[in-house]
Design a protein around this motif. Structure first.
Motif, short mmCIF file in Angstrom:
data_model
loop_
_atom_site.label_atom_id
_atom_site.label_comp_id
_atom_site.label_asym_id
_atom_site.label_seq_id
_atom_site.Cartn_x
_atom_site.Cartn_y
_atom_site.Cartn_z
N VAL A 86 24.67 -62.13 9.99
CA VAL A 86 24.73 -61.57 11.34
C VAL A 86 23.32 -61.12 11.68
CG1 VAL A 86 25.71 -59.79 12.82
CG2 VAL A 86 27.13 -60.86 11.06
N GLU A 87 22.83 -61.53 12.84
CA GLU A 87 21.42 -61.35 13.17
C GLU A 87 21.24 -60.60 14.48
OE1 GLU A 87 20.18 -65.65 11.15
OE2 GLU A 87 19.98 -65.34 13.32
N LEU A 88 20.15 -59.83 14.55
CA LEU A 88 19.71 -59.20 15.79
C LEU A 88 18.47 -59.95 16.26
CD1 LEU A 88 19.98 -55.41 14.81
CD2 LEU A 88 21.78 -56.99 15.58
N LEU A 89 18.54 -60.45 17.50
CA LEU A 89 17.50 -61.32 18.05
C LEU A 89 16.96 -60.74 19.35
CD1 LEU A 89 19.61 -64.59 17.76
CD2 LEU A 89 17.86 -63.84 16.13
N PRO A 90 15.84 -61.28 19.86
CA PRO A 90 15.37 -60.85 21.18
C PRO A 90 16.47 -61.02 22.23
CG PRO A 90 13.69 -62.16 20.09
CD PRO A 90 14.92 -62.25 19.23
N LEU A 91 16.59 -60.06 23.11
CA LEU A 91 17.64 -60.06 24.11
C LEU A 91 17.58 -61.34 24.96
CD1 LEU A 91 19.97 -58.34 25.25
CD2 LEU A 91 18.33 -57.40 26.89
N GLY A 92 18.71 -62.02 25.06
CA GLY A 92 18.79 -63.24 25.87
C GLY A 92 18.45 -64.52 25.12
N LEU A 93 17.98 -64.40 23.88
CA LEU A 93 17.59 -65.59 23.12
C LEU A 93 18.83 -66.28 22.55
CD1 LEU A 93 15.10 -67.16 21.86
CD2 LEU A 93 15.60 -65.86 19.79
N SER A 94 18.82 -67.61 22.54
CA SER A 94 19.87 -68.40 21.90
C SER A 94 19.31 -69.76 21.53
CB SER A 94 21.08 -68.57 22.83
OG SER A 94 20.78 -69.50 23.87
N LYS A 95 20.11 -70.52 20.80
CA LYS A 95 19.70 -71.89 20.48
C LYS A 95 19.46 -72.71 21.75
CE LYS A 95 21.61 -72.69 15.86
NZ LYS A 95 22.42 -73.60 15.04
N ALA A 96 20.22 -72.41 22.80
CA ALA A 96 20.04 -73.13 24.06
C ALA A 96 18.65 -72.90 24.64
CB ALA A 96 21.11 -72.72 25.07
N THR A 97 18.10 -71.69 24.44
CA THR A 97 16.77 -71.38 24.94
C THR A 97 15.73 -72.33 24.34
OG1 THR A 97 17.44 -69.05 24.90
CG2 THR A 97 15.11 -69.51 25.29
N GLY A 98 15.73 -72.40 23.02
CA GLY A 98 14.76 -73.26 22.34
C GLY A 98 15.01 -74.73 22.57
N LEU A 99 16.29 -75.12 22.59
CA LEU A 99 16.62 -76.53 22.79
C LEU A 99 16.18 -77.00 24.17
CD1 LEU A 99 17.88 -79.18 21.91
CD2 LEU A 99 20.13 -78.26 22.54
N VAL A 116 13.97 -76.94 16.56
CA VAL A 116 14.17 -75.61 17.13
C VAL A 116 14.65 -74.71 15.99
CG1 VAL A 116 15.47 -74.23 18.80
CG2 VAL A 116 14.70 -76.55 19.40
N CYS A 117 13.89 -73.68 15.69
CA CYS A 117 14.18 -72.82 14.55
C CYS A 117 14.37 -71.37 15.00
CB CYS A 117 13.04 -72.90 13.53
SG CYS A 117 12.73 -74.58 12.90
N GLY A 118 14.85 -70.53 14.07
CA GLY A 118 14.96 -69.11 14.35
C GLY A 118 15.90 -68.77 15.49
N GLN A 119 17.03 -69.49 15.60
CA GLN A 119 18.01 -69.27 16.68
C GLN A 119 17.42 -69.51 18.06
OE1 GLN A 119 20.83 -69.21 15.69
NE2 GLN A 119 21.24 -67.79 14.04
N ILE A 176 16.89 -83.83 17.55
CA ILE A 176 16.27 -82.52 17.38
C ILE A 176 17.15 -81.67 16.48
CG2 ILE A 176 15.63 -80.36 18.52
CD1 ILE A 176 14.70 -81.87 20.91
N VAL A 177 16.58 -81.17 15.41
CA VAL A 177 17.26 -80.18 14.57
C VAL A 177 17.20 -78.83 15.28
CG1 VAL A 177 17.04 -78.84 12.44
CG2 VAL A 177 16.91 -81.33 12.36
N VAL A 178 18.34 -78.15 15.37
CA VAL A 178 18.41 -76.84 16.02
C VAL A 178 19.09 -75.89 15.04
CG1 VAL A 178 19.12 -75.57 18.06
CG2 VAL A 178 18.69 -78.03 18.24
N THR A 179 18.31 -75.00 14.44
CA THR A 179 18.82 -74.19 13.34
C THR A 179 18.54 -72.71 13.52
OG1 THR A 179 18.68 -73.84 10.94
CG2 THR A 179 16.70 -74.62 12.03
N GLY A 180 19.39 -71.90 12.93
CA GLY A 180 19.13 -70.47 12.90
C GLY A 180 18.02 -70.10 11.94
N ARG A 181 17.75 -70.97 10.97
CA ARG A 181 16.68 -70.70 10.01
C ARG A 181 15.33 -70.68 10.72
NH1 ARG A 181 17.41 -73.69 4.32
NH2 ARG A 181 19.66 -74.04 4.24
#
Length: 272
Positions: A191-204, A73-76, A49-54
């Motif tokens: 440097v990015e602002l994301l939904p609160l609590g979101l991370s790569k672990a969430t999507g993965l 998994v995209c977008g952090q 699985i590719v897991v990217t901030g893009r």
């Protein structure tokens, strides 16, 4: 994090790889050695699985070039994308009201920011405001009126500062607005602002669940602080040789750089 017990010919059922600075070389290519090592691992029963901030629009062309047809998994962590079907399976958007409050709080502490924003969806464009420096040659749309920033759902806001380093900016943003958004540092100038609590672990974790796999089945590769949650979730975390010091500090192992086939070095050893 601890090493998994071998089962069959490969000790993990899931290989999670970041893209930039990890799977991709500086020219955005993937070496034949790394392609072969991933193919051997998947032939041995592991999923990749590719897991990217893009976000998906900045990722899709790379996946298509690789012939990658699995989940990505995209977008952090905001998006789970079926690359084979070219279909977005899940998408988490940024609360625009909270994001506006967060930006105001950050700017009140450190002064005006340069802004960009990623719109949601398969074709979501990246809007770039005056002064913001886009990395590489990725497509973007000029943002001439800041009010346009809030005109449609967003998956993230990018921030830059005229004087502060990336680390300093990320720290200041967390201090000022960490109760409203997640702040992630994904690369140089990113440097990015994301939904609160979101991370790569969430999507993965969501993508792994769709495959019937768990954290204990997973080896993860990365290079930046935004990979820290993924390393915490996975059974084993492998940092690239030139990874950010914060990621190296929590990694189980440090491999060669992305230019020196660091992923392949580890996979070949595990396959031996």
């Amino acid at each position: 994090m601890s090493a998994a017990s071998p089962s069959g010919t490969f000790p993990y059922k899931l290989i999670a790889t970041d893209l930039d600075g990890t799977l991709l070389r500086s020219d955005e290519s993937v070496s034949q050695r790394t392609r072969d090592a991933l193919a051997a691992a998947t032939a041995a029963g592991a999923a990749h699985i590719v897991v990217t901030g893009r976000a998906v629009p900045w990722t899709r062309h790379i996946l298509d070039d690789l012939g990658y047809e699995g989940l990505a998994v995209c977008g952090q962590g905001a998006q789970v994308y079926d690359a084979g079907a070219h279909r977005l399976l899940t998408s988490v958007t940024l609360d625009r009201q909270l994001a506006g409050v967060a930006l105001a709080k950050i700017e009140a502490e450190i002064g005006p920011l340069y802004l960009a924003a990623g719109r949601d969806g398969l074709e979501g464009e990246v809007l770039v405001g005056p002064g913001y420096a886009v990395t590489g040659t990725l497509p973007s749309t000029p943002l001439r009126d800041v009010s346009d920033l809030w005109a449609a759902p967003l998956n993230k806001i990018y921030i830059q500062h005229p004087q502060l380093s990336d680390d300093e900016l990320a720290d200041a943003a967390r201090e000022a607005a960490g109760g409203f958004v997640t702040v992630a540092m994904a690369g140089e100038g990113i440097v990015e602002l994301l939904p609160l609590g979101l991370s790569k672990a969430t999507g993965l974790s969501l993508a792994a669940r769709r495959l019937g796999l768990k954290a204990a089945d997973t080896i993860a590769f990365g290079d930046m602080p935004n990979d820290i949650p993924m390393f915490a979730w996975a059974s084993r975390g492998v940092a690239m040789a030139d990874a950010h010091e914060e990621l190296r500090a929590v990694a189980d192992e440090v491999t060669s750089s992305n230019e020196e086939d660091g992923i392949a070095v580890v996979l070949e050893r595990l396959l031996a």
